[in-house]
Design a protein around this motif. Sequence first.
Motif, PDB file in Angstrom:
ATOM      1  N   GLN A 190      78.044  27.764  11.616  1.00 23.27           N
ATOM      2  CA  GLN A 190      77.904  27.767  10.150  1.00 23.27           C
ATOM      3  C   GLN A 190      78.616  26.616   9.431  1.00 23.27           C
ATOM      4  O   GLN A 190      79.748  26.270   9.731  1.00 23.27           O
ATOM      5  CB  GLN A 190      78.480  29.096   9.612  1.00 23.27           C
ATOM      6  CG  GLN A 190      78.050  29.419   8.194  1.00 23.27           C
ATOM      7  CD  GLN A 190      76.664  30.040   8.141  1.00 23.27           C
ATOM      8  OE1 GLN A 190      76.298  30.830   8.970  1.00 23.27           O
ATOM      9  NE2 GLN A 190      75.882  29.649   7.147  1.00 23.27           N
ATOM     10  N   PHE A 191      77.906  25.994   8.459  1.00 23.60           N
ATOM     11  CA  PHE A 191      78.517  25.115   7.446  1.00 23.60           C
ATOM     12  C   PHE A 191      77.636  25.208   6.199  1.00 23.60           C
ATOM     13  O   PHE A 191      76.496  25.699   6.260  1.00 23.60           O
ATOM     14  CB  PHE A 191      78.669  23.666   7.943  1.00 23.60           C
ATOM     15  CG  PHE A 191      77.392  22.899   8.115  1.00 23.60           C
ATOM     16  CD1 PHE A 191      76.842  22.157   7.074  1.00 23.60           C
ATOM     17  CD2 PHE A 191      76.722  22.904   9.336  1.00 23.60           C
ATOM     18  CE1 PHE A 191      75.660  21.453   7.229  1.00 23.60           C
ATOM     19  CE2 PHE A 191      75.531  22.200   9.494  1.00 23.60           C
ATOM     20  CZ  PHE A 191      75.006  21.470   8.438  1.00 23.60           C
ATOM     21  N   ASP A 192      78.127  24.754   5.083  1.00 23.00           N
ATOM     22  CA  ASP A 192      77.405  24.871   3.816  1.00 23.00           C
ATOM     23  C   ASP A 192      76.203  23.920   3.818  1.00 23.00           C
ATOM     24  O   ASP A 192      76.377  22.699   3.814  1.00 23.00           O
ATOM     25  CB  ASP A 192      78.341  24.538   2.644  1.00 23.00           C
ATOM     26  CG  ASP A 192      77.678  24.734   1.289  1.00 23.00           C
ATOM     27  OD1 ASP A 192      76.462  25.028   1.263  1.00 23.00           O
ATOM     28  OD2 ASP A 192      78.367  24.587   0.261  1.00 23.00           O
ATOM     29  N   PRO A 193      74.947  24.440   3.815  1.00 24.45           N
ATOM     30  CA  PRO A 193      73.763  23.573   3.895  1.00 24.45           C
ATOM     31  C   PRO A 193      73.612  22.647   2.688  1.00 24.45           C
ATOM     32  O   PRO A 193      72.936  21.624   2.771  1.00 24.45           O
ATOM     33  CB  PRO A 193      72.596  24.564   3.971  1.00 24.45           C
ATOM     34  CG  PRO A 193      73.120  25.844   3.423  1.00 24.45           C
ATOM     35  CD  PRO A 193      74.578  25.867   3.731  1.00 24.45           C
ATOM     36  N   LYS A 194      74.241  23.004   1.555  1.00 25.19           N
ATOM     37  CA  LYS A 194      74.146  22.149   0.361  1.00 25.19           C
ATOM     38  C   LYS A 194      74.822  20.803   0.583  1.00 25.19           C
ATOM     39  O   LYS A 194      74.562  19.836  -0.137  1.00 25.19           O
ATOM     40  CB  LYS A 194      74.798  22.838  -0.838  1.00 25.19           C
ATOM     41  CG  LYS A 194      74.006  24.035  -1.347  1.00 25.19           C
ATOM     42  CD  LYS A 194      74.738  24.733  -2.471  1.00 25.19           C
ATOM     43  CE  LYS A 194      74.006  26.015  -2.855  1.00 25.19           C
ATOM     44  NZ  LYS A 194      74.824  26.839  -3.778  1.00 25.19           N
ATOM     45  N   LEU A 195      75.712  20.737   1.588  1.00 26.51           N
ATOM     46  CA  LEU A 195      76.423  19.481   1.864  1.00 26.51           C
ATOM     47  C   LEU A 195      75.542  18.469   2.600  1.00 26.51           C
ATOM     48  O   LEU A 195      75.871  17.297   2.703  1.00 26.51           O
ATOM     49  CB  LEU A 195      77.687  19.748   2.692  1.00 26.51           C
ATOM     50  CG  LEU A 195      78.754  20.631   2.026  1.00 26.51           C
ATOM     51  CD1 LEU A 195      79.876  20.944   3.009  1.00 26.51           C
ATOM     52  CD2 LEU A 195      79.307  19.958   0.780  1.00 26.51           C
ATOM     53  N   LEU A 196      74.420  18.932   3.167  1.00 28.44           N
ATOM     54  CA  LEU A 196      73.546  18.028   3.929  1.00 28.44           C
ATOM     55  C   LEU A 196      72.092  18.321   3.584  1.00 28.44           C
ATOM     56  O   LEU A 196      71.411  19.009   4.333  1.00 28.44           O
ATOM     57  CB  LEU A 196      73.777  18.179   5.442  1.00 28.44           C
ATOM     58  CG  LEU A 196      73.020  17.178   6.323  1.00 28.44           C
ATOM     59  CD1 LEU A 196      73.661  15.807   6.270  1.00 28.44           C
ATOM     60  CD2 LEU A 196      72.946  17.669   7.761  1.00 28.44           C
TER      61      LEU A 196
END
Length: 617
Positions: free
Chosen positions: A279-285
């Motif tokens: 998991q990571f914030d998809p808005k960052l990429l």
Amino acid sequence: MAAVPRVLNVNVGVLGHIDSGKTALARALSTTGSTAAFDRAPQSRARGITLDLGFSCFRTALPPQLGPGPGELQFTLVDCPGHASLIRTIIGGAQIIDLMMLVIDVTKGMQTQSAECLVIGQIACQKMVVVLNKIDLLPEGKRQSAIEKMTKKMQKTLENTKFCGCPIVAVAAKPGGPEAPESENPLGVSELIEVLKSQAYLPSRDPSGNFLMAVDHCFSIKGQGTVMTGTILSGSVSLGDNVEIPALKVTKKVKSMQMFHTPVTYAMQGDRVGICVTQFDPKLLERGLICTPESLHTIHAAIISLKKIQYFRGALQTKAKFHITVGHETVMGRVMFFSPAPADFSEEIQENVFDFEKDYLYQEEYLSKDSKSSEENKENDQSEVQLPRQQWALLEFEKPVTCPKLCLVIGSKLDTDIHANTCRLAFHGVLLQGMEDKNYVETFLPKLKVYKLKHKEGQVERVMDDYSVIGRSLFKKETNIQIFVGLKIKLSTGEDGIIDGGFGQSGKFKIRIPGINTMKGKNNGRMPFTLAFLHIGWRKLFFMRQEKPESVIFLDDGLKPETKMLLTAASKKKSKAGKGDANKEDESSKNDSAQPVTITLLFKRYVFDTQKKMIQS
């Protein structure tokens, strides 16, 4: 054991002007849509236009030209937006396709963005099929003749492009328009599929080397992780591999992978794939690149080889700013153009390499048939303008970019009015050398040997003696003449000279005119070498030994007799004018200026030389 049926994937770009029916065509062709197909994004639905790349696919039997044996041909359709403001997205989409469909509204023909898509296709793609869409809008009685007329028009348009002679197919992807019931069958789609099969080829696919993928969509799946979907540009990826997201400076492990909803354990160059990582914030990429850890570098400037796009109007000028698309990023950047030295203009092109040992000539603008320097040559009756076979540019980015070496670079003027009927794409090229150091101006640019040719002109004011004259108008009053001492000059009367130092405080200077002549036998009345050395006190002359013992070196009388007469006459006129009134002096100087003896100083200076040295050959 039976052979496993192979699936060959070919990426097909669907490009064209807004509202030409690209998404409807992709829907009519496709059997499977990705998470980013057919304008599924809420913003796209709200505005009724494609805002991002859409991906879908369909499969057919493997055509004979792609080899024997069981297998299927998968066409992955890359639906690119048509709106002018989304050109960055279109360029990104064009870099991942093997074959292009240029969709034309048959009732309108070529439009501004159709032309830009054609230009992008010429840069990034090998093959093209033209699709004349919306034929259902043509009256049935006149339909065939209208299609034939538009086909001829398109053939004429493509005549001078790499796509000359490409197939042109007429279809109606969505008869009756967007509001028509789904029961309406598309027209011409089965014929289009056969044409696509005939145009399919085995694209170059290489699983070796570093993994690099262009990500175009990113989203989370609760309890599983974050999914990045995109096209693999190089190398391959397997379950359990670590991949780096350079924009976020993080490395993630591959948990699972899918190709169009089918789980896979391996994918390679050319494949369209979804990769699920921790998991990571998809808005960052939203979009970007992922790669083998530490295989990509972030750069602040770059050297590229380039070509001007012929449809771009106007000059490409040094110091101008362009929107630079590097790989899959677009940033603002300033350019400086340079070429080989004039003697090397016809030298063979060196593909994808840059030689830091060579000297390069600074250019105020990219050299082309319609550039300012070419126009000047025409005015000077130089009928044939010689242009270099290769040119380069230094790009300096306003913010750093992450990209692979040898990636595609496109320079555009995206701030041009989108309603203007003009091509905004200015140049394209290949990135040869990136500069990672933030302080590249001090650490890297001095290695780049780009020089400017400097040309100064002045006049001889008067003669001092047979071997020296006083010059003026070459330097400003405040110029430090000392740094020019020792540089060679040439008089318009033919003599060569050397700047010997300043003369007074007004920018005047002294020139020494030595003339060396090697000859055999008697001196013919010339001044012997040893006497010349004593006469003018030029110590360095003593060390210029003749190469042949039987030769004798003599120093010619510095100034030619005719030059002395010309300058003496001019001086007398001035002194006579000085004794009369001011009007006579003005008149005299006008007469005198008809044939002044001019002084020419030529030297070159390296643009990035911190010491600003002046070099003469």
